[in-house]
Enzyme design. Structure first.
Site, mmCIF file in Angstrom:
data_model
loop_
_atom_site.group_PDB
_atom_site.id
_atom_site.type_symbol
_atom_site.label_atom_id
_atom_site.label_comp_id
_atom_site.label_asym_id
_atom_site.label_seq_id
_atom_site.Cartn_x
_atom_site.Cartn_y
_atom_site.Cartn_z
ATOM 1 N N HIS A 106 -3.274 -20.689 -24.384
ATOM 2 C CA HIS A 106 -2.182 -21.437 -24.995
ATOM 3 C C HIS A 106 -2.658 -22.864 -25.297
ATOM 4 O O HIS A 106 -3.272 -23.493 -24.444
ATOM 5 C CB HIS A 106 -0.978 -21.466 -24.050
ATOM 6 C CG HIS A 106 0.175 -22.242 -24.602
ATOM 7 N ND1 HIS A 106 1.013 -21.731 -25.574
ATOM 8 C CD2 HIS A 106 0.592 -23.509 -24.372
ATOM 9 C CE1 HIS A 106 1.914 -22.650 -25.887
ATOM 10 N NE2 HIS A 106 1.678 -23.742 -25.175
ATOM 11 N N LEU A 116 7.915 -16.727 -21.156
ATOM 12 C CA LEU A 116 6.919 -17.166 -22.130
ATOM 13 C C LEU A 116 6.163 -18.405 -21.664
ATOM 14 O O LEU A 116 6.779 -19.425 -21.325
ATOM 15 C CB LEU A 116 7.665 -17.476 -23.441
ATOM 16 C CG LEU A 116 6.810 -17.842 -24.637
ATOM 17 C CD1 LEU A 116 6.008 -16.660 -25.116
ATOM 18 C CD2 LEU A 116 7.696 -18.364 -25.757
HETATM 19 N N1 NHR Z 1 4.802 -12.810 -24.132
HETATM 20 C C1 NHR Z 1 5.169 -13.009 -22.862
HETATM 21 N N2 NHR Z 1 6.055 -12.151 -22.361
HETATM 22 N N3 NHR Z 1 4.711 -14.015 -22.087
HETATM 23 C C2 NHR Z 1 3.840 -14.893 -22.615
HETATM 24 O O1 NHR Z 1 3.418 -15.891 -21.848
HETATM 25 C C3 NHR Z 1 3.409 -14.757 -23.952
HETATM 26 C C4 NHR Z 1 3.921 -13.682 -24.683
HETATM 27 C C5 NHR Z 1 3.543 -13.489 -26.023
HETATM 28 C C6 NHR Z 1 2.702 -14.377 -26.627
HETATM 29 C C7 NHR Z 1 1.412 -16.473 -26.657
HETATM 30 C C8 NHR Z 1 2.292 -17.704 -26.902
HETATM 31 C C9 NHR Z 1 1.449 -18.950 -27.037
HETATM 32 O O2 NHR Z 1 0.351 -19.023 -26.459
HETATM 33 C C10 NHR Z 1 2.220 -15.474 -25.930
HETATM 34 C C11 NHR Z 1 2.548 -15.664 -24.585
HETATM 35 C C12 NHR Z 1 4.259 -16.482 -29.905
HETATM 36 C C13 NHR Z 1 5.417 -17.229 -29.809
HETATM 37 C C14 NHR Z 1 6.542 -17.027 -30.799
HETATM 38 O O3 NHR Z 1 7.527 -17.758 -30.783
HETATM 39 C C15 NHR Z 1 5.526 -18.132 -28.776
HETATM 40 C C16 NHR Z 1 4.505 -18.288 -27.865
HETATM 41 C C17 NHR Z 1 3.344 -17.528 -27.955
HETATM 42 C C18 NHR Z 1 3.229 -16.627 -28.982
HETATM 43 N N4 NHR Z 1 6.475 -15.994 -31.705
HETATM 44 C C19 NHR Z 1 7.488 -15.626 -32.683
HETATM 45 C C20 NHR Z 1 8.268 -14.378 -32.205
HETATM 46 O O4 NHR Z 1 9.423 -14.272 -32.610
HETATM 47 C C21 NHR Z 1 6.874 -15.247 -34.004
HETATM 48 C C22 NHR Z 1 6.068 -16.319 -34.626
HETATM 49 C C23 NHR Z 1 5.202 -15.802 -35.759
HETATM 50 O O5 NHR Z 1 5.132 -14.570 -36.002
HETATM 51 O O6 NHR Z 1 4.537 -16.644 -36.411
HETATM 52 O O7 NHR Z 1 7.682 -13.531 -31.502
HETATM 53 O O8 NHR Z 1 1.889 -19.944 -27.655
HETATM 54 C C1 GAR Z 2 -5.414 -21.023 -30.872
HETATM 55 O O1 GAR Z 2 -5.370 -22.435 -30.824
HETATM 56 C C2 GAR Z 2 -4.498 -20.433 -29.817
HETATM 57 O O2 GAR Z 2 -4.496 -21.162 -28.624
HETATM 58 C C3 GAR Z 2 -3.180 -20.560 -30.490
HETATM 59 O O3 GAR Z 2 -3.406 -20.265 -31.851
HETATM 60 C C4 GAR Z 2 -4.771 -20.517 -32.173
HETATM 61 C C5 GAR Z 2 -5.380 -19.231 -32.625
HETATM 62 O O4 GAR Z 2 -6.657 -19.441 -33.148
HETATM 63 N N1 GAR Z 2 -2.234 -19.646 -29.922
HETATM 64 C C6 GAR Z 2 -0.944 -19.772 -30.112
HETATM 65 O O5 GAR Z 2 -0.447 -20.748 -30.675
HETATM 66 C C7 GAR Z 2 -0.120 -18.644 -29.572
HETATM 67 N N2 GAR Z 2 1.230 -18.872 -29.894
HETATM 68 P P1 GAR Z 2 -7.674 -18.220 -33.313
HETATM 69 O O6 GAR Z 2 -6.920 -17.108 -34.049
HETATM 70 O O7 GAR Z 2 -8.758 -18.788 -34.177
HETATM 71 O O8 GAR Z 2 -8.135 -17.806 -31.962
#
Ligand code: NHR
Ligand code: GAR
Length: 211
Positions: free
Chosen positions: A103, A138
């Site tokens: 993250h 999350l």
């Molecule tokens: N799922 C769980 N249950 N727990 C975590 O800690 C997770 C997870 C899924 C993804 C990555 C996370 C990040 O590193 C991650 C951690 C997507 C969103 C989001 O809002 C938020 C955080 C992360 C990944 N996604 C939208 C949704 O509605 C869609 C956004 C898009 O498609 O561009 O899923 O930041």
């Molecule tokens: C990375 O900075 C990762 O930490 C972030 O998106 C980038 C992906 O780059 N992840 C998120 O924001 C998840 N919500 P990459 O596709 O080149 O690895």
């Protein structure tokens, strides 16, 4: 049975850093057909699959299809690398304690999306990246390793993101190596590294302050 399945949604530079570190990536799965990372995986002879979230009527149905695609490889670890779909509690439960994420912030600061914009808006002077185990909440799972980078005068979200990303590429392969070596133990929501001579933190090397 040491394999890693990497979940991506786009560029895939973190996935590439894991593959290039020589770690045993057995498959890459993307929720988007146009993810650039798929081509890199295929160029390295790694099976690359697409499970498009848009093809499913609900999060549960998507997560079931994703879990089925992953389980065909019987991986020891599932590594989210720029994976952009929130996963249901039932998916997370299925892969509990073997589902990792990178993250782009120093958690618990700035969970969710647009972390670099949020860090700049908050005026923090230190930002960074976190590798953690995923839980249903999350971006709140047990922290494996963090890297700190400075916020420099003149930064915009893009420059800051590049500086953070360079450290993600260092800490994620390291975290995975620890995991596969059986050196990570979670107790009370805290990750302990066995036989620790290495630190679970990293400070980005100094760079010149821009004029
Ligand atoms: N799922 C769980 N249950 N727990 C975590 O800690 C997770 C997870 C899924 C993804 C990555 C996370 C990040 O590193 C991650 C951690 C997507 C969103 C989001 O809002 C938020 C955080 C992360 C990944 N996604 C939208 C949704 O509605 C869609 C956004 C898009 O498609 O561009 O899923 O930041
Ligand atoms: C990375 O900075 C990762 O930490 C972030 O998106 C980038 C992906 O780059 N992840 C998120 O924001 C998840 N919500 P990459 O596709 O080149 O690895």
């Amino acid at each position: 049975m040491d394999g890693i399945v990497v979940l991506i949604s786009g560029r895939g530079s973190n996935m590439r850093s894991i593959v290039d570190a020589g770690l045993p990536v057995v498959a890459v799965v993307s929720n988007r057909a146009d993810a650039a990372g798929l081509e890199y995986a295929r160029s390295r002879g790694i099976p690359a699959e697409i499970v498009e979230h848009r093809a499913y009527a609900s999060r549960e149905a998507f997560d079931d299809a994703l879990a089925a695609a992953i389980e065909r490889y019987a991986p020891r670890l599932v590594a989210m690398a720029g994976f952009m779909r929130i996963l249901t509690p039932s998916f997370v439960g299925r892969f509990s304690d073997r589902l990792m994420n990178v993250h782009p912030s120093l958690l618990p600061a700035f969970p969710g999306l647009h972390t670099h914009e949020a860090a700049l808006a908050a005026g923090v002077k230190v930002h960074g990246a976190t590798v953690h185990f995923a839980t249903p909440a999350l971006d709140h799972g047990p922290i494996v390793v963090q890297a700190a980078v400075p916020v420099l005068p003149g930064d915009d979200a893009g420059r800051l993101a590049d500086r953070v990303l360079a450290q993600e590429h260092v800490i994620y392969p390291r975290a995975i190596r620890w995991f596969l070596a059986g050196r990570l133990a979670i107790s009370g929501g805290v990750v302990h590294l066995a036989g620790a001579r290495e630190a679970q933190y990293l400070f980005a090397p100094a760079e010149p302050v821009p004029e």
